[in-house]
Scaffold this active site. Sequence first.
Site, PDB file in Angstrom:
ATOM      1  N   LEU A   1      38.623  44.711  42.144  1.00 16.96           N
ATOM      2  CA  LEU A   1      38.323  46.136  42.001  1.00 16.96           C
ATOM      3  C   LEU A   1      36.872  46.456  42.326  1.00 16.96           C
ATOM      4  O   LEU A   1      35.956  45.733  41.944  1.00 16.96           O
ATOM      5  CB  LEU A   1      38.638  46.587  40.571  1.00 16.96           C
ATOM      6  CG  LEU A   1      40.068  46.330  40.086  1.00 16.96           C
ATOM      7  CD1 LEU A   1      40.237  46.848  38.660  1.00 16.96           C
ATOM      8  CD2 LEU A   1      41.102  46.950  41.012  1.00 16.96           C
ATOM      9  N   HIS A   2      36.688  47.555  43.059  1.00 12.24           N
ATOM     10  CA  HIS A   2      35.347  48.080  43.321  1.00 12.24           C
ATOM     11  C   HIS A   2      35.328  49.546  42.899  1.00 12.24           C
ATOM     12  O   HIS A   2      36.356  50.078  42.441  1.00 12.24           O
ATOM     13  CB  HIS A   2      34.970  47.887  44.792  1.00 12.24           C
ATOM     14  CG  HIS A   2      35.996  48.388  45.756  1.00 12.24           C
ATOM     15  ND1 HIS A   2      36.299  49.724  45.895  1.00 12.24           N
ATOM     16  CD2 HIS A   2      36.827  47.738  46.616  1.00 12.24           C
ATOM     17  CE1 HIS A   2      37.239  49.879  46.803  1.00 12.24           C
ATOM     18  NE2 HIS A   2      37.593  48.688  47.253  1.00 12.24           N
ATOM     19  N   GLU A   3      34.192  50.198  43.105  1.00 14.41           N
ATOM     20  CA  GLU A   3      34.049  51.602  42.670  1.00 14.41           C
ATOM     21  C   GLU A   3      35.159  52.493  43.224  1.00 14.41           C
ATOM     22  O   GLU A   3      35.581  53.456  42.574  1.00 14.41           O
ATOM     23  CB  GLU A   3      32.684  52.152  43.108  1.00 14.41           C
ATOM     24  CG  GLU A   3      31.587  51.980  42.087  1.00 14.41           C
ATOM     25  CD  GLU A   3      31.878  52.619  40.729  1.00 14.41           C
ATOM     26  OE1 GLU A   3      32.378  53.755  40.678  1.00 14.41           O
ATOM     27  OE2 GLU A   3      31.621  51.959  39.707  1.00 14.41           O
TER      28      GLU A   3
ATOM     29  N   MET B   1      34.055  51.864  50.958  1.00 11.43           N
ATOM     30  CA  MET B   1      34.220  50.728  50.049  1.00 11.43           C
ATOM     31  C   MET B   1      35.544  50.032  50.309  1.00 11.43           C
ATOM     32  O   MET B   1      36.560  50.685  50.537  1.00 11.43           O
ATOM     33  CB  MET B   1      34.155  51.204  48.611  1.00 11.43           C
ATOM     34  CG  MET B   1      32.758  51.594  48.226  1.00 11.43           C
ATOM     35  SD  MET B   1      32.641  51.933  46.479  1.00 11.43           S
ATOM     36  CE  MET B   1      30.943  52.479  46.415  1.00 11.43           C
TER      37      MET B   1
ATOM     38  N   ARG C   1      37.521  43.990  51.259  1.00 11.81           N
ATOM     39  CA  ARG C   1      37.234  43.107  52.402  1.00 11.81           C
ATOM     40  C   ARG C   1      35.765  43.153  52.822  1.00 11.81           C
ATOM     41  O   ARG C   1      35.334  42.290  53.586  1.00 11.81           O
ATOM     42  CB  ARG C   1      38.145  43.456  53.591  1.00 11.81           C
ATOM     43  CG  ARG C   1      39.603  43.093  53.345  1.00 11.81           C
ATOM     44  CD  ARG C   1      40.443  43.181  54.606  1.00 11.81           C
ATOM     45  NE  ARG C   1      41.760  42.598  54.412  1.00 11.81           N
ATOM     46  CZ  ARG C   1      42.882  43.287  54.145  1.00 11.81           C
ATOM     47  NH1 ARG C   1      42.837  44.598  54.058  1.00 11.81           N
ATOM     48  NH2 ARG C   1      44.034  42.660  53.976  1.00 11.81           N
TER      49      ARG C   1
ATOM     50  N   GLY D   1      43.803  44.348  43.303  1.00 10.11           N
ATOM     51  CA  GLY D   1      42.730  43.703  42.559  1.00 10.11           C
ATOM     52  C   GLY D   1      41.423  43.629  43.326  1.00 10.11           C
ATOM     53  O   GLY D   1      41.219  44.331  44.312  1.00 10.11           O
TER      54      GLY D   1
ATOM     55  N   LYS E   1      41.434  56.234  51.945  1.00 11.77           N
ATOM     56  CA  LYS E   1      40.853  55.338  52.949  1.00 11.77           C
ATOM     57  C   LYS E   1      41.956  54.749  53.825  1.00 11.77           C
ATOM     58  O   LYS E   1      41.824  54.689  55.027  1.00 11.77           O
ATOM     59  CB  LYS E   1      40.041  54.209  52.322  1.00 11.77           C
ATOM     60  CG  LYS E   1      39.232  53.495  53.396  1.00 11.77           C
ATOM     61  CD  LYS E   1      38.523  52.299  52.873  1.00 11.77           C
ATOM     62  CE  LYS E   1      39.489  51.212  52.615  1.00 11.77           C
ATOM     63  NZ  LYS E   1      39.267  49.966  53.304  1.00 11.77           N
ATOM     64  N   ASP E   2      43.046  54.340  53.186  1.00 10.53           N
ATOM     65  CA  ASP E   2      44.180  53.898  53.990  1.00 10.53           C
ATOM     66  C   ASP E   2      45.119  55.092  54.147  1.00 10.53           C
ATOM     67  O   ASP E   2      46.130  55.230  53.465  1.00 10.53           O
ATOM     68  CB  ASP E   2      44.895  52.721  53.326  1.00 10.53           C
ATOM     69  CG  ASP E   2      45.700  51.966  54.363  1.00 10.53           C
ATOM     70  OD1 ASP E   2      46.201  52.627  55.295  1.00 10.53           O
ATOM     71  OD2 ASP E   2      45.816  50.747  54.253  1.00 10.53           O
TER      72      ASP E   2
ATOM     73  N   HIS F   1      38.325  51.719  43.757  1.00 12.32           N
ATOM     74  CA  HIS F   1      39.487  51.597  42.862  1.00 12.32           C
ATOM     75  C   HIS F   1      39.218  52.329  41.546  1.00 12.32           C
ATOM     76  O   HIS F   1      40.102  52.966  40.999  1.00 12.32           O
ATOM     77  CB  HIS F   1      39.747  50.120  42.507  1.00 12.32           C
ATOM     78  CG  HIS F   1      40.167  49.258  43.649  1.00 12.32           C
ATOM     79  ND1 HIS F   1      39.372  48.258  44.164  1.00 12.32           N
ATOM     80  CD2 HIS F   1      41.310  49.230  44.367  1.00 12.32           C
ATOM     81  CE1 HIS F   1      40.004  47.652  45.136  1.00 12.32           C
ATOM     82  NE2 HIS F   1      41.180  48.217  45.299  1.00 12.32           N
TER      83      HIS F   1
END
Length: 273
Positions: free
Chosen positions: A24-26, A175, A178, A22, A140-141, A28
């Site tokens: 959510l940003h761009e 992005m 956090r 959750g 990213k991860d 996601h």
Amino acid sequence: MQEHSDLMRGLGRTIAFVPTMGFLHEGHLSLIRKGRELGDNLIVSIFVNPAQFSPGEDFESYPRNLDRDFELAQKEGADVIFIPDGKELYPRNFQTYIELEKLPNHLCGISRPTFLKGVATVVTKLFNLVKPHIAVFGEKDYQQLIVIRRMVRDLNFEINIVGVPTLREPDGLAMSSRNSYLTPEQRINALCIYKSLKKAQELLEGGVNDAASIINAASGLIKSNEGTNIDYISICDPETLADMETINRPALMALAVKMGETRLIDNMILNPE
Ligand code: PAF
């Protein structure tokens, strides 16, 4: 959830799944768009998974905004937004976890010893509930992505894992939910994470292929910014995550840096070609 997925499968629909925590940003939304493109039925889950946080980490304070998430996921075309209940996912006496032998002995697995076990466990549970054909994760991860790929192969899940490149803010910061923790000053200084990856790439292009020198330069650049604390900087094999001394083939450069209390990660593939 399982009944819905059985129904969709019975109708011959391809289920695409985007698991999220959750806020959510761009980044996601780019995963959700990829899911929309690949599946006939798109399921997005929102669940802040307690099992992947160690005591003292930010489980309690992890940013949450369900109403906004719901709206955004719906706007991007999610057919189902699955919000499981913590007590249902982890009932009393829950005691079965998924653990990988080697991949967690590197990068984030060292400073966050329960993180990958918690991710592998919740993702397995979500896969069994959502029954997807395709599941989408961010690059990213990177370690999380390859842990999931390994787990899917090792445990014979019939799921196609799709990785989506990291989305960045206009100035280059990766992005992340956090990022919302950062003070304006930390936000400016956090750019050193991306800059250190770019610097590594430049050094490699300029003929420096010794990993220790590149890590040294990246570390110097980060430390010159106030309030930074390096957790790790690694140049390693993109499949095994074992350290590389010389970059004579594509290598993963990955790092985690604390900006005050906020731990940010980023990575880039360094290619000598
Ligand atoms: O990347 C995340 O948001 C989480 O680790 C995931 C994959 C949803 C599992 O909780």
